[in-house]
Design an enzyme around this catalytic site. Structure first.
Site, PDB file in Angstrom:
ATOM      1  N   ASP A  96      33.009  39.564  29.527  1.00 57.58           N
ATOM      2  CA  ASP A  96      33.968  39.452  30.499  1.00 57.58           C
ATOM      3  C   ASP A  96      33.768  39.227  31.786  1.00 57.58           C
ATOM      4  O   ASP A  96      34.416  39.628  32.825  1.00 57.58           O
ATOM      5  CB  ASP A  96      34.917  40.682  30.234  1.00 57.58           C
ATOM      6  CG  ASP A  96      34.209  42.086  30.432  1.00 57.58           C
ATOM      7  OD1 ASP A  96      33.112  41.900  31.093  1.00 57.58           O
ATOM      8  OD2 ASP A  96      34.658  43.095  30.027  1.00 57.58           O
ATOM      9  N   GLU A 118      31.000  39.414  21.884  1.00 60.45           N
ATOM     10  CA  GLU A 118      31.632  40.641  22.183  1.00 60.45           C
ATOM     11  C   GLU A 118      33.144  40.204  22.681  1.00 60.45           C
ATOM     12  O   GLU A 118      33.869  40.490  23.716  1.00 60.45           O
ATOM     13  CB  GLU A 118      30.900  41.205  23.426  1.00 60.45           C
ATOM     14  CG  GLU A 118      31.611  42.698  23.620  1.00 60.45           C
ATOM     15  CD  GLU A 118      30.921  43.432  24.758  1.00 60.45           C
ATOM     16  OE1 GLU A 118      29.868  44.210  24.642  1.00 60.45           O
ATOM     17  OE2 GLU A 118      31.395  43.107  25.789  1.00 60.45           O
ATOM     18  N   GLU A 132      38.293  42.206  34.567  1.00 62.91           N
ATOM     19  CA  GLU A 132      37.624  41.810  32.991  1.00 62.91           C
ATOM     20  C   GLU A 132      38.659  41.669  32.179  1.00 62.91           C
ATOM     21  O   GLU A 132      38.572  40.877  31.350  1.00 62.91           O
ATOM     22  CB  GLU A 132      36.678  42.925  32.963  1.00 62.91           C
ATOM     23  CG  GLU A 132      35.391  43.089  33.716  1.00 62.91           C
ATOM     24  CD  GLU A 132      35.320  43.867  35.020  1.00 62.91           C
ATOM     25  OE1 GLU A 132      34.624  43.933  35.664  1.00 62.91           O
ATOM     26  OE2 GLU A 132      36.599  44.338  35.396  1.00 62.91           O
ATOM     27  N   HIS A 213      29.595  52.810  38.779  1.00 60.22           N
ATOM     28  CA  HIS A 213      29.326  51.306  39.333  1.00 60.22           C
ATOM     29  C   HIS A 213      30.766  50.448  39.514  1.00 60.22           C
ATOM     30  O   HIS A 213      30.803  49.589  40.140  1.00 60.22           O
ATOM     31  CB  HIS A 213      28.254  50.576  38.817  1.00 60.22           C
ATOM     32  CG  HIS A 213      28.752  49.958  37.331  1.00 60.22           C
ATOM     33  ND1 HIS A 213      28.959  50.737  36.127  1.00 60.22           N
ATOM     34  CD2 HIS A 213      29.144  48.858  37.129  1.00 60.22           C
ATOM     35  CE1 HIS A 213      29.252  50.069  35.149  1.00 60.22           C
ATOM     36  NE2 HIS A 213      29.685  48.944  35.747  1.00 60.22           N
ATOM     37  N   ARG A 215      34.129  48.925  40.398  1.00 58.99           N
ATOM     38  CA  ARG A 215      34.764  48.777  41.615  1.00 58.99           C
ATOM     39  C   ARG A 215      35.960  49.581  41.928  1.00 58.99           C
ATOM     40  O   ARG A 215      35.992  50.114  42.698  1.00 58.99           O
ATOM     41  CB  ARG A 215      35.355  47.208  41.819  1.00 58.99           C
ATOM     42  CG  ARG A 215      35.549  46.863  43.377  1.00 58.99           C
ATOM     43  CD  ARG A 215      36.047  45.380  43.116  1.00 58.99           C
ATOM     44  NE  ARG A 215      34.876  44.668  42.806  1.00 58.99           N
ATOM     45  CZ  ARG A 215      33.973  44.091  43.846  1.00 58.99           C
ATOM     46  NH1 ARG A 215      34.054  44.433  45.139  1.00 58.99           N
ATOM     47  NH2 ARG A 215      32.847  43.480  43.612  1.00 58.99           N
ATOM     48  N   HIS A 246      24.356  52.385  42.065  1.00 60.00           N
ATOM     49  CA  HIS A 246      24.682  51.039  42.474  1.00 60.00           C
ATOM     50  C   HIS A 246      24.136  50.663  43.677  1.00 60.00           C
ATOM     51  O   HIS A 246      24.054  51.337  44.549  1.00 60.00           O
ATOM     52  CB  HIS A 246      26.165  50.898  42.376  1.00 60.00           C
ATOM     53  CG  HIS A 246      26.531  49.475  42.253  1.00 60.00           C
ATOM     54  ND1 HIS A 246      26.795  48.668  43.424  1.00 60.00           N
ATOM     55  CD2 HIS A 246      27.164  48.809  41.354  1.00 60.00           C
ATOM     56  CE1 HIS A 246      27.071  47.407  42.959  1.00 60.00           C
ATOM     57  NE2 HIS A 246      27.478  47.544  41.721  1.00 60.00           N
TER      58      HIS A 246
END
Length: 381
Positions: A96, A118, A132, A213, A215, A246
């Site tokens: 994604d 996937e 995503e 990590h 956002r 990150h």
């Protein structure tokens, strides 16, 4: 026939690597691994443990703003040129990412079949995970072949009207990757991990691996997670925490401000993939918002606290391998305490994301899409 596989991030590279290896062993197809340049250096690093390298790099202008629009605007012309030059029989995009979306669009516009590795992961909430969820739904609309990692993913695709003959249940290639790396049993490369491993063995301590990590986790949600991690360390004297951070400077500053200098907390750079697999094997508990780690940890029976409000990877939760705790400190620390005390135990079940043969199944599906006869089919023709 050339099959182009497109990667731009480390997770894409890790999940594509077993498929590249599987395709290399076939007679009728040739894999061509193309790096979009989305994450420079990280794709190459991830491929090394599998004995692979990048076959071609896209000529993408240097990014200035760092926005999704700028990335897509640079990727599409470069992808169009690469595809016109190579004219592959199919293009494989994974998951994604923005690289995957751009690759699917560019291939679709040229009439090249898109294979979505996937496929079918859904929360059905376009805001979580963002962007995503929207990305994978858009790729699904134009893909010619959907390689679903689980039955739930295949069911989601059917519910959206994808024809049954375009869906193949393969398992997740990340399980193939984990098993391949585990079989090599490489020693820790990161000095901090190597030292921590030695200290834990000598003192009879337990490792808790933490990653965050995404956002949507930045800012206050991460503050809540960090306070929970600190509390776990304070209340469990036999626990050592490993936190690969990150590379974003704001995230690093946030983690360092709360956990820097705290006894029994080790903060490192992002781990190379074999080191990450090794840490997952060593860990007694994992706290993460990573999708990939939710899929990898069950291979070792390592319980996972998912630091998200929703997950498109519900199989581990349903199987009793993971618990959805969000970033509520009380929920994190309470569930962690029960797992560390043994009053809550992960189910002793096989990894719900696959058996290590996903790449083989995906290769057969791609050959059938392209009309390539397998060795078995040739023998009976």
């Amino acid at each position: 026939m050339d099959v182009m596989l497109l990667a731009g991030t480390r997770p894409e590279a890790v999940k594509l690597a077993p498929l590249v290896v599987a395709l290399e062993g076939r007679d009728g197809v040739r894999p061509v691994l193309v790096h979009s340049g989305q994450h420079q250096g990280m794709v190459e690093q991830a491929l090394v443990p599998f004995g692979l390298g990048v076959d071609a790099w896209l000529d993408v202008p240097a990014r200035v703003s760092g926005t999704q629009a700028e990335l897509v605007g640079g990727l599409l012309p470069a992808l169009d040129a690469q595809l016109r030059s190579l004219m592959p029989a199919a293009v494989v995009v994974q998951g994604d990412t923005t690289t995957g979306l751009a690759g699917a669009l560019a291939a679709f516009w040229l009439g090249i079949p898109v294979v979505h590795l996937e496929a079918g992961l859904r929360t059905n909430d376009l805001a979580a995970p963002f962007p995503e969820e929207g990305t994978r739904q858009m790729v699904a609309r134009i893909a010619a072949l959907h390689l679903a990692p689980t039955e739930a993913a295949a069911k989601a695709l059917r519910a959206e009207g994808i024809p049954e003959e375009k869906i193949v249940l393969t398992g997740n290639t990340v399980v193939d990757a984990v098993l391949a790396i585990t079989a090599r049993d490489l020693p820790a490369h990161d000095p901090a991990l190597a030292l921590l491993e030695m200290e834990i063995a000598e003192a009879g301590e337990r490792l808790v691996l933490v990653t965050s990590h995404r956002r949507e986790s930045w800012g206050e949600p991460l503050n809540q997670t960090l306070s929970a991690v600190r509390r776990i360390v304070e209340t469990h004297p036999d626990v050592q925490v490993l936190f690969p951070v990150h590379p974003n400077p704001a995230v690093r500053a946030q983690v360092t401000a709360t956990l820097g200098g705290v006894e029994r907390v080790t903060i490192t750079e992002p781990l190379e993939y074999p080191d990450l697999v090794r840490a997952l094997r060593l860990a007694s508990l994992v706290l993460t918002d990573s999708g990939g780690i939710q899929e990898e940890a069950p291979t070792f029976g390592t319980p996972v606290l998912v630091l998200r409000e929703v997950t498109e990877r519900a199989e581990a939760v349903d199987a009793g391998c993971a618990w959805l705790v969000g970033t509520d400190p009380a929920k994190i620390t309470g569930t962690a305490a029960r797992l560390l005390a043994g009053s809550l135990c992960p189910a002793a079940t096989p990894n719900p994301y696959g058996d290590g043969h996903a790449a083989e199944k995906a290769t057969i599906a791609i050959e059938r899409l392209l009309g390539v006869k397998t060795t078995l089919e040739q023998a009976h023709s």
